[in-house]
Each structure stands twice: as structure tokens, then as C-alpha cells.
Design a protein around this motif. Structure first.
Motif, PDB file in Angstrom:
ATOM      1  N   ARG A 247      22.888  38.045  91.409  1.00 49.80           N
ATOM      2  CA  ARG A 247      23.546  37.372  90.296  1.00 49.80           C
ATOM      3  C   ARG A 247      24.410  38.367  89.512  1.00 49.80           C
ATOM      4  O   ARG A 247      25.483  38.030  89.027  1.00 49.80           O
ATOM      5  N   GLY A 248      23.916  39.597  89.431  1.00 47.70           N
ATOM      6  CA  GLY A 248      24.705  40.638  88.768  1.00 47.70           C
ATOM      7  C   GLY A 248      26.016  40.895  89.495  1.00 47.70           C
ATOM      8  O   GLY A 248      27.065  41.030  88.870  1.00 47.70           O
ATOM      9  N   THR A 249      25.962  40.935  90.832  1.00 50.02           N
ATOM     10  CA  THR A 249      27.208  41.143  91.589  1.00 50.02           C
ATOM     11  C   THR A 249      28.155  39.956  91.412  1.00 50.02           C
ATOM     12  O   THR A 249      29.374  40.127  91.371  1.00 50.02           O
ATOM     13  N   ASP A 250      27.569  38.734  91.321  1.00 46.94           N
ATOM     14  CA  ASP A 250      28.415  37.552  91.065  1.00 46.94           C
ATOM     15  C   ASP A 250      29.107  37.663  89.713  1.00 46.94           C
ATOM     16  O   ASP A 250      30.293  37.338  89.579  1.00 46.94           O
ATOM     17  N   MET A 251      28.357  38.119  88.692  1.00 49.38           N
ATOM     18  CA  MET A 251      28.940  38.256  87.357  1.00 49.38           C
ATOM     19  C   MET A 251      30.015  39.340  87.335  1.00 49.38           C
ATOM     20  O   MET A 251      31.056  39.185  86.699  1.00 49.38           O
ATOM     21  N   ARG A 266      34.274  26.783  92.275  1.00 50.32           N
ATOM     22  CA  ARG A 266      33.459  25.720  91.682  1.00 50.32           C
ATOM     23  C   ARG A 266      32.961  24.779  92.760  1.00 50.32           C
ATOM     24  O   ARG A 266      33.669  24.495  93.734  1.00 50.32           O
ATOM     25  N   ALA A 267      31.742  24.329  92.564  1.00 53.39           N
ATOM     26  CA  ALA A 267      31.097  23.410  93.505  1.00 53.39           C
ATOM     27  C   ALA A 267      30.097  22.577  92.723  1.00 53.39           C
ATOM     28  O   ALA A 267      29.773  22.890  91.573  1.00 53.39           O
ATOM     29  N   PRO A 268      29.590  21.485  93.313  1.00 55.55           N
ATOM     30  CA  PRO A 268      28.566  20.689  92.614  1.00 55.55           C
ATOM     31  C   PRO A 268      27.347  21.542  92.274  1.00 55.55           C
ATOM     32  O   PRO A 268      26.830  22.271  93.121  1.00 55.55           O
ATOM     33  N   VAL A 269      26.925  21.475  91.014  1.00 53.83           N
ATOM     34  CA  VAL A 269      25.810  22.285  90.514  1.00 53.83           C
ATOM     35  C   VAL A 269      24.579  21.407  90.358  1.00 53.83           C
ATOM     36  O   VAL A 269      24.603  20.399  89.643  1.00 53.83           O
ATOM     37  N   ALA A 270      23.498  21.799  91.034  1.00 51.72           N
ATOM     38  CA  ALA A 270      22.223  21.083  90.903  1.00 51.72           C
ATOM     39  C   ALA A 270      21.533  21.583  89.635  1.00 51.72           C
ATOM     40  O   ALA A 270      21.131  22.746  89.559  1.00 51.72           O
ATOM     41  N   ILE A 271      21.384  20.715  88.649  1.00 43.37           N
ATOM     42  CA  ILE A 271      20.824  21.119  87.364  1.00 43.37           C
ATOM     43  C   ILE A 271      19.368  21.559  87.512  1.00 43.37           C
ATOM     44  O   ILE A 271      18.923  22.502  86.852  1.00 43.37           O
ATOM     45  N   ASP A 272      18.618  20.900  88.396  1.00 39.37           N
ATOM     46  CA  ASP A 272      17.214  21.284  88.564  1.00 39.37           C
ATOM     47  C   ASP A 272      17.094  22.702  89.108  1.00 39.37           C
ATOM     48  O   ASP A 272      16.241  23.484  88.693  1.00 39.37           O
ATOM     49  N   MET A 307      28.337  28.106  89.269  1.00 39.26           N
ATOM     50  CA  MET A 307      26.890  28.265  89.095  1.00 39.26           C
ATOM     51  C   MET A 307      26.555  29.529  88.294  1.00 39.26           C
ATOM     52  O   MET A 307      25.698  29.501  87.406  1.00 39.26           O
ATOM     53  N   THR A 308      27.247  30.614  88.576  1.00 41.92           N
ATOM     54  CA  THR A 308      26.965  31.872  87.882  1.00 41.92           C
ATOM     55  C   THR A 308      27.278  31.759  86.392  1.00 41.92           C
ATOM     56  O   THR A 308      26.516  32.223  85.540  1.00 41.92           O
ATOM     57  N   GLN A 309      28.414  31.123  86.052  1.00 42.55           N
ATOM     58  CA  GLN A 309      28.792  30.980  84.654  1.00 42.55           C
ATOM     59  C   GLN A 309      27.816  30.076  83.908  1.00 42.55           C
ATOM     60  O   GLN A 309      27.411  30.375  82.782  1.00 42.55           O
ATOM     61  N   LEU A 310      27.432  28.953  84.544  1.00 43.93           N
ATOM     62  CA  LEU A 310      26.515  28.030  83.876  1.00 43.93           C
ATOM     63  C   LEU A 310      25.123  28.655  83.731  1.00 43.93           C
ATOM     64  O   LEU A 310      24.434  28.412  82.742  1.00 43.93           O
ATOM     65  N   HIS A 311      24.746  29.460  84.685  1.00 41.51           N
ATOM     66  CA  HIS A 311      23.486  30.203  84.583  1.00 41.51           C
ATOM     67  C   HIS A 311      23.547  31.138  83.380  1.00 41.51           C
ATOM     68  O   HIS A 311      22.586  31.261  82.599  1.00 41.51           O
ATOM     69  N   GLN A 312      24.698  31.788  83.208  1.00 38.52           N
ATOM     70  CA  GLN A 312      24.897  32.690  82.063  1.00 38.52           C
ATOM     71  C   GLN A 312      24.787  31.932  80.745  1.00 38.52           C
ATOM     72  O   GLN A 312      24.206  32.416  79.775  1.00 38.52           O
ATOM     73  N   HIS A 404      34.720  24.202  81.427  1.00 37.46           N
ATOM     74  CA  HIS A 404      34.181  23.209  82.357  1.00 37.46           C
ATOM     75  C   HIS A 404      34.425  21.783  81.860  1.00 37.46           C
ATOM     76  O   HIS A 404      33.847  20.831  82.405  1.00 37.46           O
ATOM     77  N   GLY A 405      35.238  21.637  80.819  1.00 39.49           N
ATOM     78  CA  GLY A 405      35.545  20.302  80.318  1.00 39.49           C
ATOM     79  C   GLY A 405      34.487  19.724  79.416  1.00 39.49           C
ATOM     80  O   GLY A 405      34.475  18.520  79.162  1.00 39.49           O
TER      81      GLY A 405
END
Length: 410
Positions: A247-251, A266-272, A307-312, A404-405
Motif C-alpha cells: 500500500r505504501g508503494t501504491d501511495m 479507477r475501478a469498482p471499489v468493494a466497500i466491505d 482503492m488506495t486513495q479511498l483507503h487513505q 471522486h464526485g
């Protein structure tokens, strides 16, 4: 009529009237006369008086009235505060109505006590302004300072004074203007922040490149260590380290992409799955007296996102919740589908419409004063001690969600 009454009754009379000269010119005259009557019969004997041509005086008075009218119209309609002070008597002669709008006090209070002007000055600026005021009598005054209104609001003021000399060349009055420059100051601060963010972006790109080199051997070591770990607990820990490193490398990749002006994938993000990842990090890194509870609504949408941004975003909010509960508590992550109707409201400020996923982060911490709520999304604003916060966490959250709108409410 005044003359006829004086002839009948005797005594003195005054009258102002116009007369027409042979050439047709109209002059204004002021006449004063006294009627003398016979002591016994009361018959008028003689009239003694003077007649003065006051045409030029009347013209001057009319010009003065027009000038004063224009002055008041100008002074009472400009946004700046216009003021006049008598330096010899030390009294305020005039202050325009804009004073009430900017200072939040009536002009009458200032006429009664000029100290009320000084009493409004911000404590940090008071000494400097008071020292500058010593030179006001000499006509040297140009100060920028803050005032605190009765409602607690702070305004920035640019106050200037100019000397007025009498016929002997001595200063007998000061005229000044006080301008509310709060919006200009706010704009200057925004420009400074933008410049600072630009510099940070350049610096971050260099750091991100070096950080990539730091993370690479960590990921390589994890792959080498994984086959050597026999117990389940050790493998779970190594997987957590690997997940965090990736995740660090993604950031880092996101920072480099941002610096180059590129958009993330961007791709569909599974909230769970998003909640599960955050929950695992919280469980392993947060103090044991802080508990995370997740609640997922049925059939959650999978919004398009990074996914990485929303995780952040979620992790930043959880870190803030943790810091608000030094004595421990509960963090709740909730997600549910909602359909917005397009009507602006406190829960939907921009008036968005259509299907959305509503993610809510709650904690049982101490809360926040209302006066700070308006500033929490400003870059570099923080309530934490020096060295414990950058003030960029929530501003990043707001920027990512907006990108992300979506929108954020508190």
C-alpha cells in the motif's frame, strides 16, 4: 409686510429680499431699519436703516451647502470608514456610517469615547497601533491591524490619516480612511498556501522516489521470509507488513503521478473489502483500549474509485478518531446505499442527485468546538501539538472525496 407692520407699530424690522436692477440683474439684499413715531400722535416721522448686498454671501452659502451635501453623500455611501479629527481639541468631528458595519458598534459610542476605537484592536496589534498613534498629530499614520467585533469576529483593517493645515501652515485636523481588507488578507493567505503546496509537491516527488527505494528491499525480504515462517501468527504478521508495504508503494506511485499530472487508475471499489483492510490495520496498530465496529448495509454499491486513495481517506478519519480518544473508546464505520434527491441540505450541501454510498465514521471522543468546525478542512490547520500533526489529513480527505464526485460533512 414687515415694513408696513413696523410703520404701523413702530420699532425695528429686518427683511431679506431680491431686487431687480435696471439691467435685469437680480441681487439679494438684507435690510435693517427703525421707525420713529411722533410721541403724541403716533404718526411715523422718519425711518433710519441700512441695506446690504448679500448676493455673494448667499452664493457662497449655497455652494457650501452643495459641497457639504456631496461630501455626506460620498462619505455615507463608500465602503471605507471616513473620519475627521480635531488635533487641537482632540475630539472626533465626524465618522461615516460604514464604521457601524465594519466595527459592529454605533457611531454614537465612538463620539462619546474615542477609546472604544482602541478597545476593539486585537491584543497582538494593540501595542504597535498605540505607538503609531503618537505620531498621528504629526500627520504620519498608515497602519494595518486586526479588530475584534462585539460578535467575536476578527477583521483586518488598513487605517490611514492625512493632515489638514490652516492658513498659518499648522496642522489643525486629520482626515482618515479605514478600509476592511479581510477578504484581501484571506486571498493572500490562500495564495501563500498554494505556493507552499506547490513547493511541497515538488519536495514530495523527490521523497517519493527515494521512499520507493526504501520499500523495495522490504517487499523482497517479505517474500524471502514467508517460506521460513511455520506458525500462523507469524505468517499473519508478515502478511500485514507486506500488505502495508505494498500500500505504501501504491501511495508513493500516487504522489509521483500527482507530481507528473497523471490520474490514478479507477475501478469498482468493494466497500466491505475496504473496511476489512482498515479494520485489520486498526486492530494491529491502534491501542487495545480502542475498538473498531463496522456496520455494512445490504447490497452495497461498488463505486468507481481509486482503492488506495479511498483507503487513505478512511484510515485518516480513523486516526483522527483515535487521537480524539486518548482514554479509549469506540470507532464505528458505517456504510449504506442512499439516493439523493438533488435538494441542498446540511446532509447534502452541494445538492447532489442519484445513487451514492454513504460512509460514516463516528467516535466516542471529546468532540470539537463549533468555531473550529469551519476550519478543519483548511490545509495546515491543526489542533494538535507541534510535531504531532501536519494539518493536511482532513484537507486531503476533502480533496480526494471531492475528486471522486462526493462530499464530506461533519
Amino acid at each position: 409686510h414687515a415694513g408696513a407692520r413696523a410703520i404701523r407699530e413702530g420699532g425695528q424690522y429686518t427683511a431679506t429680499y431680491r431686487l431687480v436692477r435696471p439691467g435685469g440683474e437680480i441681487r439679494i439684499v438684507h435690510e435693517t431699519a427703525r421707525i420713529f413715531l411722533h410721541e403724541k400722535t403716533g404718526v411715523p416721522l422718519r425711518m433710519v436703516g441700512t441695506t446690504h448686498d448679500i448676493t455673494e454671501k448667499r452664493k457662497a452659502e449655497e455652494t457650501l451647502r452643495e459641497s457639504e451635501s456631496r461630501f455626506r453623500e460620498l462619505a455615507e455611501n463608500i465602503s471605507e470608514v471616513f473620519w475627521i479629527r480635531d488635533t487641537r481639541e482632540g475630539v472626533l468631528l465626524y465618522v461615516s456610517p460604514s464604521y457601524e458595519k465594519i466595527w459592529g458598534k454605533s457611531c454614537e459610542t465612538l463620539y462619546r469615547s474615542q477609546q472604544s476605537w482602541m478597545d476593539s484592536i486585537h491584543p497582538e496589534d494593540f501595542g504597535r497601533v498605540r505607538a503609531a498613534a503618537i505620531w498621528v498629530a504629526g500627520g504620519h499614520y498608515d497602519e494595518i491591524y486586526r479588530i475584534i467585533r462585539p460578535d467575536g469576529a476578527t477583521r483586518w483593517i488598513h487605517d490611514r490619516a492625512y493632515p489638514v493645515h490652516d492658513e498659518h501652515g499648522e496642522i489643525h485636523q486629520l482626515v482618515g480612511t479605514a478600509e476592511d481588507i479581510t477578504e484581501r488578507k484571506n486571498l493572500e493567505q490562500q495564495i501563500l498556501r498554494a505556493q507552499r503546496m506547490d513547493s511541497i509537491g515538488t519536495l514530495a516527488a523527490g521523497i517519493a522516489h527515494d521512499l520507493n527505494n526504501v520499500l523495495a528491499p522490504i517487499l523482497m525480504s517479505i517474500e524471502m521470509l514467508r517460506p521460513r515462517l511455520a506458525d500462523i501468527r507469524s505468517r499473519e504478521i508478515i502478511e500485514l507488513i507486506g500488505s502495508s508495504a505494498r500500500r505504501g508503494t501504491d501511495m508513493v506511485s500516487r504522489v509521483l503521478s500527482f507530481a507528473r499530472g497523471l490520474e490514478g487508475t479507477r475501478a469498482p471499489v468493494a466497500i466491505d473489502r475496504l473496511f476489512d483492510d482498515v479494520a485489520r490495520i486498526v486492530a494491529e496498530t491502534f491501542p487495545r483500549h480502542i475498538r473498531l465496529v463496522t456496520e455494512l448495509g445490504p447490497c452495497l454499491h461498488a463505486p468507481e474509485g481509486d482503492m488506495t486513495q479511498l483507503h487513505q481517506v478512511i484510515l485518516n478519519l480513523c486516526v483522527n478518531a483515535r487521537d480524539a480518544m486518548p482514554g479509549g473508546g469506540i470507532i464505528r464505520l458505517r456504510a449504506q446505499n442512499v439516493t439523493l434527491d438533488g435538494n441542498a441540505s446540511p446532509e447534502n450541501p452541494p445538492g447532489s442527485t442519484g445513487p451514492h454510498v454513504h460512509i460514516r465514521v463516528e467516535d466516542t471522543g471529546c468532540g470539537m468546538p463549533a468555531d473550529l468546525m469551519e476550519k478543519i478542512f483548511e490545509p495546515f490547520f491543526t489542533t494538535k501539538e507541534a510535531g504531532k500533526g501536519t494539518g493536511l489529513g482532513l484537507s486531503s480527505v476533502a480533496a480526494i472525496v471531492k475528486g471522486h464526485g462526493g462530499f464530506v460533512t461533519v
